[in-house]
Write an enzyme that holds these catalytic residues in place. Sequence first.
Site, PDB file in Angstrom:
ATOM      1  N   THR A  81       0.788  -1.220   0.000  1.00  0.00           N
ATOM      2  CA  THR A  81       0.000   0.000   0.000  1.00  0.00           C
ATOM      3  C   THR A  81       0.823   1.275   0.000  1.00  0.00           C
ATOM      4  O   THR A  81       0.447   2.241   0.637  1.00  0.00           O
ATOM      5  CB  THR A  81      -0.930   0.017   1.230  1.00  0.00           C
ATOM      6  OG1 THR A  81      -0.167  -0.328   2.379  1.00  0.00           O
ATOM      7  CG2 THR A  81      -2.063  -0.951   1.079  1.00  0.00           C
ATOM      8  N   GLU A  97      -3.460  12.018   4.956  1.00  0.00           N
ATOM      9  CA  GLU A  97      -3.757  13.403   4.576  1.00  0.00           C
ATOM     10  C   GLU A  97      -4.970  13.973   5.309  1.00  0.00           C
ATOM     11  O   GLU A  97      -6.095  13.516   5.127  1.00  0.00           O
ATOM     12  CB  GLU A  97      -4.007  13.465   3.067  1.00  0.00           C
ATOM     13  CG  GLU A  97      -2.765  13.168   2.245  1.00  0.00           C
ATOM     14  CD  GLU A  97      -3.082  12.861   0.789  1.00  0.00           C
ATOM     15  OE1 GLU A  97      -4.245  12.531   0.507  1.00  0.00           O
ATOM     16  OE2 GLU A  97      -2.157  12.938  -0.045  1.00  0.00           O
ATOM     17  N   ASN A 111      -6.941  16.526  -1.774  1.00  0.00           N
ATOM     18  CA  ASN A 111      -7.073  15.700  -2.975  1.00  0.00           C
ATOM     19  C   ASN A 111      -7.886  16.340  -4.077  1.00  0.00           C
ATOM     20  O   ASN A 111      -7.891  15.849  -5.210  1.00  0.00           O
ATOM     21  CB  ASN A 111      -7.664  14.348  -2.590  1.00  0.00           C
ATOM     22  CG  ASN A 111      -6.654  13.486  -1.849  1.00  0.00           C
ATOM     23  OD1 ASN A 111      -5.775  12.897  -2.446  1.00  0.00           O
ATOM     24  ND2 ASN A 111      -6.744  13.470  -0.524  1.00  0.00           N
ATOM     25  N   SER A 117      -2.984  20.405  -9.269  1.00  0.00           N
ATOM     26  CA  SER A 117      -2.897  21.818  -9.647  1.00  0.00           C
ATOM     27  C   SER A 117      -1.690  22.495  -9.010  1.00  0.00           C
ATOM     28  O   SER A 117      -1.001  21.922  -8.179  1.00  0.00           O
ATOM     29  CB  SER A 117      -4.168  22.543  -9.230  1.00  0.00           C
ATOM     30  OG  SER A 117      -4.343  22.488  -7.832  1.00  0.00           O
TER      31      SER A 117
END
Length: 385
Positions: free
Chosen positions: A181, A261, A380, A385
């Site tokens: 993972t 995150e 996410n 960007s």
Amino acid sequence: MSVTAAQGFEASGVVAGLKSTGKPDVALVVNRGRRAAVAGVFTSNRAKAHPVIWSQQVVADGDARAVVLNSGGANCFTGPFGFQTTHLTAETVAEALDIGAGDVVVCSTGLIGVGDQTFRDKVIAGSQSAVVELSPTGGTAAATAIMTTDTHAKEAVVQGDGWVVGGMAKGAGMLAPGLATMLVVLTTDADVPAAKLHSALRSATHVTFDRLDSDGCMSTNDTVVLLASGESGITPDDDAFTRAVTALCADLAEQLQGDAEGASHDITIEVVGAVSEDEAVEVGRSLARSNLLMAAVFGNDPNWGRVLAAIGTTSAQFDPYDVDVSFNGVRLCAKGAPDRPVTDCDMSPRALRILLDLHAGPATATILTNDLTHDYVHENSAYSS
């Protein structure tokens, strides 16, 4: 020193310009020992990145001398040019180390679809620099270079009886089971042949990385590789070696969970009383992948009703009206009915343990996950960007 804690290993981490931050982004781990045994476990995603396809071939014969890794680009879905880049990366490292390209594992992590000539040039130049910077104390530099959205390097060491296993890992999102993972490099100076490395690694990942299900999303690049140098001159008992590798993987998996995150809760889901281990895993994973439950946890709401709703979608054998649910040691549901007020449960600590007793059999399993937060969605939504 993580991957360089074991005798016979050198590592490095260098800046190649792949990251806009100017931070290290190419790492190299090299086995200089008497033995060059290797085992690898890779993503089961059918959409595999070029480095995974290459590295599966490398470890097939049980021999490898080096692992080169880059962050800042996954080199996945980049066409024939991308696979050629992987091959050229291995050849570059091999030539500098005077080994065969077929003995170089290649790993990449970052944005899918990145793989133009500029990317290639930086990876190749970075690989050359990484060879020059190799050091017996370069483990932390390597662990830092493989980071993407990670907030810190992840390293661990387990001491055996005269031998060592060490490792580094990266991963903060797209953490879901599929044999592995994230990107993980493990090393040992135990004198262990490839077949036993493979057995120990499979056993270890099955109950550690395979049970880390942070967001239900499986990456295209997941790799766990274990290298053995044999420099200690000691061949440990098979069970002792497997226990050490498992402990190392468990440590790294928990570090990955803790750095997911935007997460505000690290959640341990323990399922007991299942008919089989596979069913316990299925039930635990149904909770980890329930967006409603994970959102409730983010809001410090011990909504045990969402637990029962989630497990009812599985094929596991149990009676929903004979299930107990506890949050942080407080049983809120007994036999499918309220047991005490939810206000009795304190959800404010970051660590949360959900205990689910199916009362259907002897099997157990534990799944690690995180809550669903605003920060995770923000991170996410703007990743490319």
